[in-house]
Enzyme design. Sequence first.
Site, PDB file in Angstrom:
ATOM      1  N   ARG A  83       0.822  -1.206   0.000  1.00  0.00           N
ATOM      2  CA  ARG A  83       0.000   0.000   0.000  1.00  0.00           C
ATOM      3  C   ARG A  83       0.860   1.262   0.000  1.00  0.00           C
ATOM      4  O   ARG A  83       0.434   2.300  -0.513  1.00  0.00           O
ATOM      5  CB  ARG A  83      -0.954  -0.023   1.199  1.00  0.00           C
ATOM      6  CG  ARG A  83      -2.072  -1.036   1.016  1.00  0.00           C
ATOM      7  CD  ARG A  83      -3.021  -1.114   2.176  1.00  0.00           C
ATOM      8  NE  ARG A  83      -4.178  -1.948   1.855  1.00  0.00           N
ATOM      9  CZ  ARG A  83      -5.119  -2.301   2.697  1.00  0.00           C
ATOM     10  NH1 ARG A  83      -5.062  -1.884   3.959  1.00  0.00           N
ATOM     11  NH2 ARG A  83      -6.135  -3.058   2.328  1.00  0.00           N
ATOM     12  N   LYS A 113     -20.193 -18.102   1.699  1.00  0.00           N
ATOM     13  CA  LYS A 113     -21.630 -17.914   1.918  1.00  0.00           C
ATOM     14  C   LYS A 113     -22.305 -17.021   0.876  1.00  0.00           C
ATOM     15  O   LYS A 113     -21.798 -15.963   0.532  1.00  0.00           O
ATOM     16  CB  LYS A 113     -21.861 -17.323   3.307  1.00  0.00           C
ATOM     17  CG  LYS A 113     -21.434 -18.249   4.443  1.00  0.00           C
ATOM     18  CD  LYS A 113     -21.770 -17.638   5.796  1.00  0.00           C
ATOM     19  CE  LYS A 113     -21.431 -18.594   6.936  1.00  0.00           C
ATOM     20  NZ  LYS A 113     -21.797 -18.033   8.258  1.00  0.00           N
ATOM     21  N   GLY A 164      -9.916  -9.641  -0.568  1.00  0.00           N
ATOM     22  CA  GLY A 164      -8.780 -10.230   0.138  1.00  0.00           C
ATOM     23  C   GLY A 164      -8.468 -11.665  -0.246  1.00  0.00           C
ATOM     24  O   GLY A 164      -7.339 -11.997  -0.637  1.00  0.00           O
ATOM     25  N   GLY A 198     -13.860  -3.986   0.923  1.00  0.00           N
ATOM     26  CA  GLY A 198     -15.237  -3.494   0.989  1.00  0.00           C
ATOM     27  C   GLY A 198     -15.621  -2.626  -0.185  1.00  0.00           C
ATOM     28  O   GLY A 198     -16.730  -2.740  -0.721  1.00  0.00           O
TER      29      GLY A 198
END
Length: 387
Positions: free
Chosen positions: A37, A189, A346, A369
């Site tokens: 990063r 999921k 991720g 996100g």
Amino acid sequence: MAFKRISDLGDLTGKTAVVRVDLNVPMADGKVSDDTRLQAVKPTVDAIAALGGRSILLAHFGRPKGEVVPEMSLKPVVPALASVLGRSVGFAELGDELPDDEVVVIENTRFFPGEEKNDPALAKKFAALGDVYVNDAFSAAHRAHASTEAVAHLLPSAAGETMGAELEALEKALGEPKRPVVAVVGGAKVSSKLAVLENLVAKVNHLIIGGGMANTFLYAQGYDVGASLCEKDLKDTALRILENAQKADCAVHLPTDVVVAKEFKACAENKVKAVDAVAQDEMILDAGPATVSTLTKVLAECKTLVWNGPMGAFEMEPFDAATVGLAQAAGKLTDEGKLLTVAGGGDTVAALAHAGVKDNFTHISTAGGAFLEWMEGKELPGVVALG
């Protein structure tokens, strides 16, 4: 997706750019253990410097929830950042007199309660640090915070180099893509990616569902998935998604053969079975070789690929085979100039690195996100504010 770039801000000689970056890096023994990063910050700082400007960096670290938590200070990140940038980097608390360094890091924005509340008063303090605002933190663009959204309305604003490249790649992937478009959505999921699936069936030509998510769809279609991870209560939801896909002329691809085992552990005794032959005490841990062969042909027919999530329990051999096989096929097609490939999340980044194709994809987003919300079709406040 209209937004300005740093070059649109004009001559920055004698001016200061307030730059929102992502310095939320992993640490070990007080030192940065992965500077990925930090490397992403360099193109933007260099671009600002090339126009004569100086950079004041805003960033968060961890989740201090509006309180000063010494262990979440950005100060330990400064030496590693200076090394990556090849410039002098200073450090200051908001409100302190700024040092004369080429680059200055301001202490953790989330030490202020007003940051996550998008407080206009705090945004004014951030804006007072400089003459223009640059957002280079796509990973935080899905949050309407003082340092990502409110401040953008107070100064001439633009996207940083890394964020700009990310937005352009995403536009090519789902905004105005070359068709046919295929999406790979995997993971444990269905419930965590419902909005993603519902958005994608209306936008892509092919939808490949893998991982534990696929078990729920197989169960919904009447297959016995044995002891596999499965959200049986989402049967009707899965059927609705399949129905919507059919209406939108989106072909949904589920495993036709699977790798099963009776234990969830690496190198567990396993078998390849047809999806209609799973025993009560067996768990589906990966897609089978016939499925991978079929899906590889689907990729070869497409022009654009969007990937989020693994095809199986890729962390454990041999249940990484489907993820690795499909990822390597995508990487090869990308190298041949036949497929534009964009991936994010991720687990996805880790899976592609494991498959040895992280550098072969057209673009890999490290934003978790924000990348998922983009796949859901949501507007990202940090991006909208730059328009």
